[in-house]
Design an enzyme around this catalytic site. Sequence first.
Site, PDB file in Angstrom:
ATOM      1  N   ASP A 307      -3.767   5.750  -5.297  1.00 27.67           N
ATOM      2  CA  ASP A 307      -3.242   7.006  -5.835  1.00 27.67           C
ATOM      3  C   ASP A 307      -2.986   7.003  -7.341  1.00 27.67           C
ATOM      4  OD1 ASP A 307      -2.881   6.855  -3.112  1.00 27.67           O
ATOM      5  OD2 ASP A 307      -0.717   7.051  -3.175  1.00 27.67           O
ATOM      6  N   TRP A 331      -6.559  -2.939  -0.794  1.00 28.74           N
ATOM      7  CA  TRP A 331      -5.208  -2.422  -0.931  1.00 28.74           C
ATOM      8  C   TRP A 331      -4.183  -3.523  -0.680  1.00 28.74           C
ATOM      9  CZ3 TRP A 331      -0.959  -2.041   2.248  1.00 28.74           C
ATOM     10  CH2 TRP A 331       0.069  -1.182   1.799  1.00 28.74           C
ATOM     11  N   SER A 364       3.838   4.856  -4.581  1.00 34.63           N
ATOM     12  CA  SER A 364       3.553   6.004  -5.450  1.00 34.63           C
ATOM     13  C   SER A 364       4.797   6.753  -5.893  1.00 34.63           C
ATOM     14  CB  SER A 364       2.616   6.969  -4.730  1.00 34.63           C
ATOM     15  OG  SER A 364       1.328   6.413  -4.726  1.00 34.63           O
ATOM     16  N   ASP A 427       7.013   8.403  -2.048  1.00 35.31           N
ATOM     17  CA  ASP A 427       6.208   9.219  -2.958  1.00 35.31           C
ATOM     18  C   ASP A 427       6.992  10.364  -3.609  1.00 35.31           C
ATOM     19  OD1 ASP A 427       4.317   7.504  -1.919  1.00 35.31           O
ATOM     20  OD2 ASP A 427       3.411   9.003  -0.589  1.00 35.31           O
TER      21      ASP A 427
HETATM   22  C1  FRU Z   1      -1.148   7.231  -0.188  1.00 34.48           C
HETATM   23  C2  FRU Z   1      -0.142   6.105  -0.016  1.00 34.48           C
HETATM   24  C3  FRU Z   1       1.232   6.536  -0.449  1.00 34.48           C
HETATM   25  C4  FRU Z   1       1.872   5.242  -0.812  1.00 34.48           C
HETATM   26  C5  FRU Z   1       0.736   4.522  -1.442  1.00 34.48           C
HETATM   27  C6  FRU Z   1       0.804   3.051  -1.315  1.00 34.48           C
HETATM   28  O1  FRU Z   1      -2.448   6.762  -0.352  1.00 34.48           O
HETATM   29  O2  FRU Z   1      -0.138   5.702   1.331  1.00 34.48           O
HETATM   30  O3  FRU Z   1       1.918   7.252   0.538  1.00 34.48           O
HETATM   31  O4  FRU Z   1       2.946   5.410  -1.677  1.00 34.48           O
HETATM   32  O5  FRU Z   1      -0.439   4.989  -0.833  1.00 34.48           O
HETATM   33  O6  FRU Z   1      -0.214   2.435  -2.012  1.00 34.48           O
END
Ligand code: FRU
Length: 728
Positions: A307, A331, A364, A427
């Site tokens: 993100d 990730w 995020s 987020d």
């Molecule tokens: C969205 C997400 C967010 C989180 C982030 C972690 O892609 O799942 O909700 O904060 O990625 O990397």
Amino acid sequence: MKAKFESLSAHLLHLKISLGLVVLGALLPGVLQAGLPDKVVADFEGPDYGEWKVTGDAFGDGPAAGALPGQMAVEGFLGKGLVNSFHGGDQGTGTLTSPAFKLERKFIQFLIGGGKFAGQTCINLLVDGKVVRTATGPNDQPGGSERLDWQSWEVEEFLGKPAVIQIVDRATGGWGHINVDQITQTDRKRSEAQVDARRDFVIAKRYLHLPIRNGATKRHVTVFVSGKELEKDEMELADGAPDWWAFLDVSRWQGQTVTLQVDRLPGESTALSAIEQSDTIPDAAGLYHEALRGQFHFSSRRGWNNDPNGLVYFGGEYHLFYQHNPFGWDWGNMHWGHAVSGDMVHWRELGDVLAPDALGPMFSGSAVVDRGNTSGLATAGKDPLVLIYTAAGNPSVQCLAASTDARVFTKYAGNPVLPQITGGNRDPKVFWHAPTHKWVMVLYVELNKVHTIHFFSSINLKEWKYMSRVEGFFECPDFFELPVRGGGEDGKSRWVLTAASSEYEVGQFDGRTFTPETGKLPGHRGKGFYAAQTFSDIPPADGRRVQIGWLQTATRGMSFNQSMTIPLELQLAGKPEGPRLTWTPVKELAALRAKTHRLEPLTLAVEGTNPLRGVRAELMELRAEFMPGEAETVFNVRGATIVYDGKKQELSVNGHRVPAGLRDGRQRLTIYCDRTALEVFANDGLTYVPMPYNAPVEEREVGVKVTGGSVQFSVLEVHELKSAWGKE
Ligand code: FRU
């Protein structure tokens, strides 16, 4: 496509447990020494546990074929089966006990993974009914890895005695399971694992180069500077030859001692000794020229991005922060990366600004310019730039970090500023609501299994009060006001609530409660677009609402992964059915045009020759305005096929069909083509189709033809584009 959501491995079970089967030592990895051949105690290749005794529910009826439902990919076991106590998830408990066998070799070695809880998730060796040796898996924190690693016990003192092996799962929380495979008696000692292995570096250069192997066991690496713990990372360190080199920027610590401490490494691992200091990042010469590097789509120099975070205009620069794993291709290990730009098109990447700490990985969030210093986080009398992020540990909490120069960010000492509402809440997107003179935060919260967005308010960014909530949106909310353009409501404004999927609702906001006036409307119409965010603090004189999304481009084999969309201007168009969002490439992208091929207005008939014949480009922007009538207008862009079907009023991008209406019988189409993506805009921006697409290297042609009628073009132009890298 996110690697976060691992699928089950599809191994089949066969063969059976072999008690006492002799295997040639040379087949097993490890350091060979003289001695008798190895004896396998159990390889868990059978359909059931044979003579082993099971209690409880955690171990199931027999060996697992890999991951169980809800588990990350389990790797590193031998053959088709292993012991996996994740039956029923982490809640399950039980034991698995071997029949007695005679100790006939100096060592017992085995593969082990799962939880690191002594006495709770462990394998025990019992002699005379007493536990004489024990071992656990490597994990006791969120994240981690389901990879099994070798461990061994020295058992010479018990030679000739009967022994029993017991595998135990008594833990029910996170990592409350144990994985075991290939228990073997051996005379060949494996090199001792290195536990909490450390290496000191007196910093004389700008970077440490770190060897990374994709899919390697994630090691917990703690970084100390002059003895003070600074960050906690997870790194897929290569024990031998790396797939690629990551880097850690140590320029701030010249002359000081930086220590890397790795929780565990196999005895023969060269991971720590391979690390080198350098003044340039690894493979600097090839940077941004890599085969699958988007040339005008932002991606990070090394590692994974997802993100966009904290999009903000501050100090005369646009800032793009983003979810970054600097030490892995997938990730995980979330940091905030940081890049700056004068025009949102040419980006210069700076170092990471937030690294995982004791509160968890850095998920995020957003950024605001705190005009008037409501937070008190200013230094030197300057308004601070404040980042509001989720520290996604257990609990998952909202935090602040601030900076006055937008280079060095300091986490707020009073973090967290908002405690966990429910697990996984995350987020925060924050903005200043001028009419009520306060900050507003929208936050994703799962409440009683329902996805909700909570609205909070604050006067100082540090103390937050709950105001209201709405249902139906998942992850990465964004909320903003836009004027309606055209239609009956021209000039009035509306609020837009959107989230990771890019679907949205339009409605009213009184400073406390969002009242939707529409149902959920579709957002982008393509693929691989997620978790977009709009910029904060773009000067009112400009007044634009600009969005960047995460674009899930395919970059296998590169030392970086994923990218961002081009910057998109959002507007609310007044339509008979109500205000609707439009997406348009920002005007700054015109700076990329290197050479333009502009045709005079023309009519194209079936069988007509390609009017764009001879135009070749790697990076391009194609613009067309045409009256499609009932015909199909077919564009070919570097091997991709984009068709507008005038009869159905439908656009298809590489076979992916979406509705795209006409205005006054006319279609306006814009196609951007980069090395790994297409972004297509139609119907005055009401139809936006982002699409990961790896253009074949040798395909440089562009063409247009029609079928089923003739088509009048008033505009047909192709702009060859330059790379956006290196010119900020
Ligand atoms: C969205 C997400 C967010 C989180 C982030 C972690 O892609 O799942 O909700 O904060 O990625 O990397």
